[in-house]
Design an enzyme around this catalytic site. Sequence first.
Site, short mmCIF file in Angstrom:
data_model
loop_
_atom_site.label_atom_id
_atom_site.label_comp_id
_atom_site.label_asym_id
_atom_site.label_seq_id
_atom_site.Cartn_x
_atom_site.Cartn_y
_atom_site.Cartn_z
N GLU A 364 0.88 -1.06 -0.02
CA GLU A 364 -0.11 -0.03 -0.04
C GLU A 364 0.68 1.28 0.08
O GLU A 364 0.42 2.32 -0.39
CB GLU A 364 -1.00 -0.05 1.09
CG GLU A 364 -1.97 1.04 1.01
CD GLU A 364 -3.15 0.77 2.25
OE1 GLU A 364 -4.10 0.44 1.93
OE2 GLU A 364 -3.06 1.17 3.16
N LYS A 515 -13.86 1.07 -4.04
CA LYS A 515 -14.78 1.47 -3.03
C LYS A 515 -15.77 2.08 -3.62
O LYS A 515 -16.87 1.88 -3.31
CB LYS A 515 -14.09 2.24 -1.97
CG LYS A 515 -13.09 1.74 -1.15
CD LYS A 515 -12.56 2.69 0.10
CE LYS A 515 -11.39 2.20 0.84
NZ LYS A 515 -10.68 3.30 1.60
O1 F6P Z 1 -8.72 1.54 2.10
C1 F6P Z 1 -7.42 1.22 2.53
C2 F6P Z 1 -7.43 1.80 3.87
O2 F6P Z 1 -7.79 3.24 3.82
C3 F6P Z 1 -6.24 1.52 4.59
O3 F6P Z 1 -4.99 2.56 4.41
C4 F6P Z 1 -6.59 1.79 6.11
O4 F6P Z 1 -5.57 0.96 7.10
C5 F6P Z 1 -7.70 1.08 6.06
O5 F6P Z 1 -8.37 1.25 4.97
C6 F6P Z 1 -8.78 1.08 7.20
O6 F6P Z 1 -9.16 2.43 7.29
P1 F6P Z 1 -9.82 2.99 8.60
O7 F6P Z 1 -8.96 2.61 9.94
O8 F6P Z 1 -9.99 4.39 8.40
O9 F6P Z 1 -11.04 2.07 9.06
#
Ligand code: F6P
Length: 552
Positions: A364, A515
Amino acid sequence: MSSTSSVSDTAAATAPIWAELQRHRDEQGQLDLRRLFAEDPGRGERLAAEGAGLYLDYSKQLVTDETLSLLLSLAEAAGVEERRDAMFAGEKINVSEGRAVLHTALRAPRDAVIEVDGENVVPQVHAVLDKMGAFSERVRSGDWKGHTGKPIRAVVNIGIGGSDLGPAMATLALAHYAQRDIVSRFVSNVDGNDFAEATRDLDPEETLFIVASKTFTTLETLTNAHTARDWLLSSPAFGGDESAVAKHFVAVSTNAAEVSRFGIDTDNMFEFWDWVGGRYSYPSAIGLSLMIAIGPQQFREMLAGFHALDEHFRSAPLAENLPVLMGLVGIWNSDLLGHETVAVLPYDQYLKRFTAYLQQLEMESNGKHVRLDGSPVEHGTGTIVWGEPGTNGQHAFYQLMHQGTKVVPGDFIGFNQTLNELGRHHDLLMANLFAQTEALAFGRTPEEIEAEGGDPAQVPHRVTKGNRPTSTILADRLTPHTLGALVALYEHKVFVQGTIWQIDSFDQWGVELGKKLANAIIPELESADDPHLAHDSSTNALIRRYRARRSG
Ligand code: F6P
């Protein structure tokens, strides 16, 4: 790129070194590790470095002194030291999101001063750690009671990505140090099977949910959190009494408004900050489930291990700097030798989830196609990380590593002492680690196999060519301190590579499109009417097929 120089200045400064590296690679051709070791009997100890309790042997990599010297010049010209100092100083090096990158502040000592926008953030960090410590002690001692007066016996962390992988990996890694009468579970997937299996044997009266989400808007986490609330409130002991939520839910987030909207009292919220990236967040309040498992003292030991490696990264000369060496060797293997993956192979069952954790950290962070200024990258970025603990992997995919046509560099991780003395087990385990790196490096020639006798027709099948590059990381014992140092080693390795590639290792825009599209498809799956589908013919057909057959 230094904090002040531009992408094009840095590209101009590094271009001649990249060209030199290519020339050097072409001139030296395929290196032979047998010859390199024979010509330099001290190589095995010379190409090694130590810091924060970790010993790195990179002598079995396909590098010479000239390779290393060119790679070190590349790091200098790319401004690794300047950018590192800018990161530690709280400069906004995450340019695409306009944020500081200060996971190192999460493990700074109480008296450190680290400023973001003129404010010292260290007191806030320690205030949250103290609040987590007090809460963890209450849960561990049974003083924190559920709604019906029973102590907590199960802690379920609901989170995904960085809000799951770090605490899940570390809770398993440090299980030896855990208070065993409280079970730890992790629910991440929006697949309901995950929640169902994690909770099927739990008693709602004795269960605490930690909803961990930096943004508190993540689809998977919010869906699981709502399911958890329904699971709790529909239990006969609570009979729908909403006030039970206060004793069975806490939140970890940067977003107090959304936490409150969900119905969790912000007194029961543990805060962190936008200068902590999700995949760098488990030493923050995101590690609350881990702290409940191992206790605040051991958690602080782990932070001390992170900090020790941070200090090593900050102060060791580049040629002796573990993350710098690992980052440079990785660049050599991927960009110059064309090996696109690296296998991370911990010889410790407690590190079963370590590679999965590293996949997010590395892929990532460094899976990027443009540089800091938005221009296309000039070199391959990112490394595909995969692996399983040894010795299990030896009986699965190592065959390809030894004889396949693709070269897979490996990081082997082992410990001099075991946490569970059981007869000969640890010597057998470590013998296998050492044997694998030896076999991968030096292989076996047809002559050696013929000399052993046997069926001559088998000789070509049994030859292993060797020259498969590996590094070995050894530490004395898997302690909280060691784990912190090990994770920080990989964090900074990723940083070094991201700096050389001139990319933003701290954003993750690439995951957004999926998403967005999922959000468009959800109503198409859920609507009672036949929706107008405007996707491509494949996606349309898949959705229609799912709608037609989903109810069995
Ligand atoms: O979609 C990726 C992401 O944004 C990651 O970088 C992050 O760790 C995960 O989703 C969860 O995000 P959050 O802690 O905001 O729920």
